[in-house]
Write a protein that holds these residues in place. Structure first.
Motif, PDB file in Angstrom:
ATOM      1  N   ALA A 261      16.881 -52.068 -67.468  1.00 61.22           N
ATOM      2  CA  ALA A 261      15.484 -51.608 -67.466  1.00 61.22           C
ATOM      3  C   ALA A 261      15.423 -50.085 -67.540  1.00 61.22           C
ATOM      4  N   LEU A 262      16.303 -49.398 -66.817  1.00 60.73           N
ATOM      5  CA  LEU A 262      16.326 -47.938 -66.864  1.00 60.73           C
ATOM      6  C   LEU A 262      16.758 -47.438 -68.231  1.00 60.73           C
ATOM      7  N   PHE A 263      17.698 -48.130 -68.886  1.00 60.37           N
ATOM      8  CA  PHE A 263      18.137 -47.735 -70.222  1.00 60.37           C
ATOM      9  C   PHE A 263      16.989 -47.834 -71.211  1.00 60.37           C
ATOM     10  N   VAL A 264      16.232 -48.934 -71.185  1.00 55.53           N
ATOM     11  CA  VAL A 264      15.091 -49.086 -72.097  1.00 55.53           C
ATOM     12  C   VAL A 264      14.051 -48.016 -71.812  1.00 55.53           C
ATOM     13  N   ALA A 265      13.764 -47.763 -70.524  1.00 59.54           N
ATOM     14  CA  ALA A 265      12.789 -46.726 -70.168  1.00 59.54           C
ATOM     15  C   ALA A 265      13.235 -45.377 -70.705  1.00 59.54           C
ATOM     16  N   ALA A 266      14.523 -45.079 -70.574  1.00 60.34           N
ATOM     17  CA  ALA A 266      15.034 -43.795 -71.050  1.00 60.34           C
ATOM     18  C   ALA A 266      14.938 -43.706 -72.568  1.00 60.34           C
ATOM     19  N   THR A 267      15.086 -44.830 -73.263  1.00 59.10           N
ATOM     20  CA  THR A 267      15.028 -44.774 -74.717  1.00 59.10           C
ATOM     21  C   THR A 267      13.599 -44.623 -75.215  1.00 59.10           C
ATOM     22  N   VAL A 268      12.611 -45.074 -74.459  1.00 62.93           N
ATOM     23  CA  VAL A 268      11.216 -44.942 -74.870  1.00 62.93           C
ATOM     24  C   VAL A 268      10.682 -43.561 -74.512  1.00 62.93           C
ATOM     25  N   ASP A 269      11.151 -42.995 -73.416  1.00 64.03           N
ATOM     26  CA  ASP A 269      10.730 -41.675 -72.953  1.00 64.03           C
ATOM     27  C   ASP A 269      10.977 -40.623 -74.037  1.00 64.03           C
ATOM     28  N   GLY A 270       9.982 -39.770 -74.328  1.00 65.25           N
ATOM     29  CA  GLY A 270      10.181 -38.679 -75.269  1.00 65.25           C
ATOM     30  C   GLY A 270       9.137 -38.638 -76.367  1.00 65.25           C
ATOM     31  N   SER A 271       9.447 -37.870 -77.416  1.00 67.34           N
ATOM     32  CA  SER A 271       8.522 -37.670 -78.540  1.00 67.34           C
ATOM     33  C   SER A 271       8.898 -38.567 -79.711  1.00 67.34           C
ATOM     34  N   TRP A 272       7.862 -39.133 -80.339  1.00 69.55           N
ATOM     35  CA  TRP A 272       8.023 -40.053 -81.456  1.00 69.55           C
ATOM     36  C   TRP A 272       7.112 -39.640 -82.595  1.00 69.55           C
ATOM     37  N   LYS A 273       7.552 -39.885 -83.826  1.00 66.47           N
ATOM     38  CA  LYS A 273       6.730 -39.622 -85.010  1.00 66.47           C
ATOM     39  C   LYS A 273       6.826 -40.829 -85.922  1.00 66.47           C
ATOM     40  N   GLY A 274       5.727 -41.099 -86.622  1.00 64.19           N
ATOM     41  CA  GLY A 274       5.748 -42.227 -87.534  1.00 64.19           C
ATOM     42  C   GLY A 274       4.504 -42.282 -88.371  1.00 64.19           C
ATOM     43  N   TYR A 275       4.108 -43.490 -88.752  1.00 62.52           N
ATOM     44  CA  TYR A 275       2.976 -43.648 -89.643  1.00 62.52           C
ATOM     45  C   TYR A 275       2.263 -44.968 -89.375  1.00 62.52           C
ATOM     46  N   VAL A 276       0.991 -44.986 -89.764  1.00 60.32           N
ATOM     47  CA  VAL A 276       0.181 -46.204 -89.725  1.00 60.32           C
ATOM     48  C   VAL A 276       0.126 -46.714 -91.150  1.00 60.32           C
ATOM     49  N   GLU A 277       0.954 -47.694 -91.460  1.00 65.13           N
ATOM     50  CA  GLU A 277       0.988 -48.326 -92.772  1.00 65.13           C
ATOM     51  C   GLU A 277       0.811 -47.334 -93.921  1.00 65.13           C
ATOM     52  N   GLY A 278       1.435 -46.168 -93.813  1.00 64.48           N
ATOM     53  CA  GLY A 278       1.438 -45.178 -94.879  1.00 64.48           C
ATOM     54  C   GLY A 278       0.173 -44.359 -95.026  1.00 64.48           C
ATOM     55  N   GLN A 279      -0.849 -44.588 -94.214  1.00 69.76           N
ATOM     56  CA  GLN A 279      -2.113 -43.887 -94.367  1.00 69.76           C
ATOM     57  C   GLN A 279      -2.238 -42.652 -93.479  1.00 69.76           C
ATOM     58  N   TYR A 280      -1.725 -42.731 -92.270  1.00 70.29           N
ATOM     59  CA  TYR A 280      -1.873 -41.647 -91.312  1.00 70.29           C
ATOM     60  C   TYR A 280      -0.555 -41.405 -90.598  1.00 70.29           C
ATOM     61  N   ASN A 281      -0.281 -40.133 -90.304  1.00 72.71           N
ATOM     62  CA  ASN A 281       0.860 -39.810 -89.469  1.00 72.71           C
ATOM     63  C   ASN A 281       0.468 -40.043 -88.024  1.00 72.71           C
ATOM     64  N   VAL A 282       1.443 -40.435 -87.225  1.00 71.33           N
ATOM     65  CA  VAL A 282       1.218 -40.702 -85.812  1.00 71.33           C
ATOM     66  C   VAL A 282       2.271 -39.966 -85.011  1.00 71.33           C
ATOM     67  N   THR A 283       1.864 -39.367 -83.901  1.00 74.71           N
ATOM     68  CA  THR A 283       2.815 -38.812 -82.948  1.00 74.71           C
ATOM     69  C   THR A 283       2.520 -39.405 -81.581  1.00 74.71           C
ATOM     70  N   ALA A 284       3.568 -39.600 -80.812  1.00 70.18           N
ATOM     71  CA  ALA A 284       3.423 -40.104 -79.452  1.00 70.18           C
ATOM     72  C   ALA A 284       4.380 -39.331 -78.558  1.00 70.18           C
ATOM     73  N   ASP A 285       3.873 -38.872 -77.446  1.00 61.03           N
ATOM     74  CA  ASP A 285       4.703 -38.257 -76.412  1.00 61.03           C
ATOM     75  C   ASP A 285       4.610 -39.168 -75.205  1.00 61.03           C
ATOM     76  N   LEU A 286       5.711 -39.864 -74.920  1.00 60.53           N
ATOM     77  CA  LEU A 286       5.718 -40.903 -73.904  1.00 60.53           C
ATOM     78  C   LEU A 286       6.524 -40.490 -72.685  1.00 60.53           C
ATOM     79  N   LYS A 287       6.006 -40.859 -71.521  1.00 53.87           N
ATOM     80  CA  LYS A 287       6.694 -40.616 -70.256  1.00 53.87           C
ATOM     81  C   LYS A 287       6.693 -41.919 -69.475  1.00 53.87           C
ATOM     82  N   VAL A 288       7.874 -42.286 -68.949  1.00 54.49           N
ATOM     83  CA  VAL A 288       8.019 -43.530 -68.211  1.00 54.49           C
ATOM     84  C   VAL A 288       8.411 -43.227 -66.779  1.00 54.49           C
ATOM     85  N   ALA A 289       7.715 -43.877 -65.832  1.00 51.92           N
ATOM     86  CA  ALA A 289       8.062 -43.812 -64.411  1.00 51.92           C
ATOM     87  C   ALA A 289       8.062 -45.251 -63.908  1.00 51.92           C
TER      88      ALA A 289
END
Length: 133
Positions: free
Chosen positions: A16-44
């Motif tokens: 569970a801690l490994f998965v939390a650590a892998t999700v924690d942080g900054s992410w970039k991507g797209y919505v089906e090629g139409q919009y860029n998406v960024t996410a800054d995630l923090k897990v506790a």
């Protein structure tokens, strides 16, 4: 038996801690090629917080800043605070607000990708994110 239960519990906690650590942080991507998406995630623990931003790919966006963020798009699509965020195993779920209404996202880690789904006007929407470098 107690030793087996303790060992199993410890392994589950480490996973569970490994998965939390892998999700924690900054992410970039797209919505089906139409919009860029960024996410800054923090897990506790199992709680997920952070921000989720949708950025227009349209070159005609009004006054984008250096990152491509457009005030017009922000008013329409949003730089949003994540609420009701949960992480359970590899499953992730959270909400944001759009025009005063909640938008719910669900997803999972698939390899090095974070794949989310939501719906817009009752149509399913797929969002694929990779860790920001």
């Amino acid at each position: 038996m107690k030793k087996l239960l303790a060992t199993s519990g410890t392994l589950f906690l480490i996973m569970a801690l490994f998965v939390a650590a892998t999700v924690d942080g900054s992410w970039k991507g797209y919505v089906e090629g139409q919009y860029n998406v960024t996410a800054d995630l923090k897990v506790a623990g199992t709680d997920l917080t952070g921000t989720f931003s949708i950025i227009d790919n349209n070159a005609k966006s009004e006054n984008p800043d250096d990152s491509g963020y457009s005030p017009f798009v922000a008013a329409q699509l949003g730089k949003n605070v994540i609420t009701n965020g949960k992480l359970e195993g590899e499953a992730i779920a959270f909400s944001t607000m759009f025009n005063g209404k909640p938008v719910n996202y669900k997803g999972t880690m698939i390899g090095e990708k974070l794949v989310l789904t939501t719906s817009f006007n009752e149509q399913p929407v797929k969002i694929t994110l990779s860790r920001a470098k």
